[in-house]
Design an enzyme around this catalytic site. Structure first.
Site, PDB file in Angstrom:
ATOM      1  N   LYS A 176       0.850  -1.184   0.000  1.00 41.35           N
ATOM      2  CA  LYS A 176       0.000   0.000   0.000  1.00 41.35           C
ATOM      3  C   LYS A 176       0.891   1.241   0.000  1.00 41.35           C
ATOM      4  CE  LYS A 176      -1.795   2.581   3.109  1.00 41.35           C
ATOM      5  NZ  LYS A 176      -1.685   3.887   2.402  1.00 41.35           N
ATOM      6  N   GLY A 228       6.565   4.818   8.987  1.00 41.87           N
ATOM      7  CA  GLY A 228       5.764   6.027   9.066  1.00 41.87           C
ATOM      8  C   GLY A 228       5.890   6.672  10.427  1.00 41.87           C
ATOM      9  N   SER A 229       4.873   7.385  10.816  1.00 42.13           N
ATOM     10  CA  SER A 229       4.909   8.134  12.066  1.00 42.13           C
ATOM     11  C   SER A 229       4.835   7.206  13.270  1.00 42.13           C
ATOM     12  CB  SER A 229       3.756   9.128  12.121  1.00 42.13           C
ATOM     13  OG  SER A 229       2.522   8.447  12.326  1.00 42.13           O
ATOM     14  N   ALA A 232       1.147   6.432  14.200  1.00 46.76           N
ATOM     15  CA  ALA A 232       0.559   5.365  13.402  1.00 46.76           C
ATOM     16  C   ALA A 232       1.171   4.020  13.762  1.00 46.76           C
ATOM     17  CB  ALA A 232       0.744   5.655  11.917  1.00 46.76           C
ATOM     18  N   GLU A 250       9.359   0.847  11.420  1.00 43.76           N
ATOM     19  CA  GLU A 250      10.439   1.827  11.327  1.00 43.76           C
ATOM     20  C   GLU A 250       9.762   3.184  11.411  1.00 43.76           C
ATOM     21  OE1 GLU A 250      12.503   4.723  10.363  1.00 43.76           O
ATOM     22  OE2 GLU A 250      12.212   4.013   8.312  1.00 43.76           O
ATOM     23  N   CYS A 284      13.520  10.620   8.181  1.00 48.06           N
ATOM     24  CA  CYS A 284      13.479  10.215   9.587  1.00 48.06           C
ATOM     25  C   CYS A 284      14.867  10.199  10.216  1.00 48.06           C
ATOM     26  CB  CYS A 284      12.813   8.842   9.716  1.00 48.06           C
ATOM     27  SG  CYS A 284      13.587   7.558   8.719  1.00 48.06           S
ATOM     28  N   GLU A 382       9.501  15.565  16.122  1.00 45.29           N
ATOM     29  CA  GLU A 382       9.937  15.439  14.737  1.00 45.29           C
ATOM     30  C   GLU A 382       9.168  16.425  13.865  1.00 45.29           C
ATOM     31  OE1 GLU A 382      11.181  11.792  11.887  1.00 45.29           O
ATOM     32  OE2 GLU A 382       9.174  11.673  12.727  1.00 45.29           O
TER      33      GLU A 382
END
Length: 477
Positions: A176, A228-229, A232, A250, A284, A382
């Protein structure tokens, strides 16, 4: 404009179940540059069914590691031939400067394919160990159907951290891509077809958050691989915990670059520009906390400010551009809000601020804060944009303490004339990746984070382990 009306499922281009579409908007021109179907739960069902069939009954999991490595090597050759096309596409869809796309966005995914192709040529599915009553076999088997959910900032890099080892392991995949950057996934699907990878091994459904959660919860999925975040990631980890699914995460970072007093500032700035501002600050691993001793604080501020001010800001397709636009208007607003927060917290803007470089496009001014402290929000959260905070420290022990005083632990660097001493510093900072006078991510070494930066490791042989189940077979006679 790049128009796609179908989804890649079961090795074919199929009509979507719904009529919704995702528009891909250029961050530079704010114009629509692409359109793809907006995947629905029904599309996810079909993709998972195709991946399930390919895993349960198809040839891919039943090949040897060496046989799969041969196919992955063929895919790598095809990828290499279309590498420049991939770089240009990523620049178009998300605004990464073309120099960075040519340096990392396309070459690093290729390097991952090449690494896992080479690893697979000698990787053993079974090994024999002595047991109390006879030989014991330890066998490595693929984990199953993988849901790979990737972000928009380095879409092919993150895709390949999951797809390449999953392929070698013998897994099948439902990918996705993020709604901001689905176009590169379509190019990847074309490469899969050309490489002759069996139907259902890779299936692609672009979609938003709700459909993504449906994919995570799907009972046909055996493992979730997410980048992602952190917010999430926590949600996905909770769902995986409820269902006892395998999961790798990650997540975010707030990395610290420690400048020791013996650092050569002029020679460090070129590499720091990459380490701190790569991909318009949307990385990141970005070194966004700059730690400088009080002895040389003003010198470091002057050097960093000069480096940032010298970055050409503009059209990401121009090879001269150092910093392009942010991916979306919401990201522009988010970063500018953090610049306001930093000013309200008492940090001093020495470069940049709230003046936008251009009226059109989602640009922000690359910004450097002096006088920051590690308890400020600009130092702890972040931001995901070209915003740096320079924080003073008293001595090396204090620098290490500040570097470790973070919810995150993804990356970090130290800058010094004594590389051996830099290694001593590196061993004391709790992060998954560290650099002495550099920032490097290698395909053959593990990548991942401590603390809120994630769970598990990607890349290297360690990255393959996350897509394998280990089976012990004891025997008598």
């Amino acid at each position: 404009m790049r128009q796609h009306d179908t989804l890649f499922i079961g090795g074919e281009w199929v009509a979507p179940a719904g009529t919704g579409t995702i528009e891909v908007i250029s961050p530079h021109t704010e114009e629509v540059v692409g359109r793809v179907p907006d995947g629905t739960p029904a599309d996810v069902d079909r993709a998972v069914a195709a991946a399930r069939e390919a895993f349960d009954n198809g040839p891919w999991p039943r090949l040897t590691f060496a046989e799969r490595a041969e196919v992955i090597g063929r895919l790598a050759e095809i990828y290499a031939a279309r590498q420049a096309e991939m770089a240009e596409l990523i620049t178009e869809e998300m605004g990464s400067p073309i120099t960075f796309s040519n340096l990392a966005q396309a070459p690093q995914p290729l390097g991952m394919l090449q690494f896992y192709a080479e690893l697979g040529r000698t990787f053993q599915q079974e090994e024999q160990r002595p047991g109390l009553f006879g030989p014991t076999t330890v066998r490595r088997e693929p984990v199953g159907v993988v849901a790979a959910i990737v972000p928009w900032n380095v879409p092919q890099f993150v895709t390949m951290t999951k797809v390449a080892p999953a392929l070698l392991a013998g897994c099948t995949i439902v990918l996705k891509p993020a709604p901001e950057t689905p176009l590169d996934a379509y190019l990847l699907a074309e490469m899969f077809q050309e490489a002759g990878i069996p139907p259902g091994v890779l299936n692609i459904v672009p979609a938003g958050r709700e459909t993504g959660e449906y994919l995570v919860r799907h009972d046909g999925i055996d493992k979730i691989a997410f980048t992602g975040s952190t917010a999430a990631g926590r949600r996905i980890a909770a769902i995986a915990g409820e269902q006892l699914k395998r999961v790798s995460l990650e997540l975010g970072g707030k990395s610290a670059a420690i400048f020791l007093d013996d650092a050569d500032l002029p020679s460090s700035m070129g590499m720091l520009a990459i380490a701190s501002l790569m991909n318009n600050g949307q990385a990141c691993v970005a070194q966004t906390r700059i730690l400088a001793s009080r002895n040389r604080y003003d010198e470091v501020v002057e050097a960093v400010a000069g480096m940032v001010a010298a970055q050409p800001v503009g059209d990401p397709a121009d090879p001269a551009t150092g910093i392009g636009p942010l991916v979306a208007q919401r990201q522009q607003t988010r970063v500018e809000d953090y610049i306001k927060i930093g000013m309200e917290e008492g940090a001093k803007v020495v470069v940049g601020g709230l003046t936008r470089p251009y009226d059109r496009g989602w640009y922000v001014a690359p910004t450097v804060f002096a006088g920051a402290t590690n308890d400020m929000r600009i130092s702890r959260e972040e931001i995901f944009g070209p915003v740096l905070a320079i924080i003073p420290y008293e001595d090396e022990a204090d620098a290490i303490r500040i570097a470790n005083d973070s919810d995150y632990g993804l990356c970090g660097t130290v800058w010094t004339a004594d590389a051996d001493h830099g290694m001593d510093i590196a061993r004391q900072v709790r992060t998954g990746t560290y650099g002495v006078n550099c920032l490097m991510l290698e395909a053959n070494t593990p990548f991942g984070g401590y603390k809120a930066s994630g769970l598990g490791r990607e890349l290297g042989p360690e990255g393959l382990n996350g897509y394998l189940e280990y089976k012990t077979i004891a025997r008598l006679g």
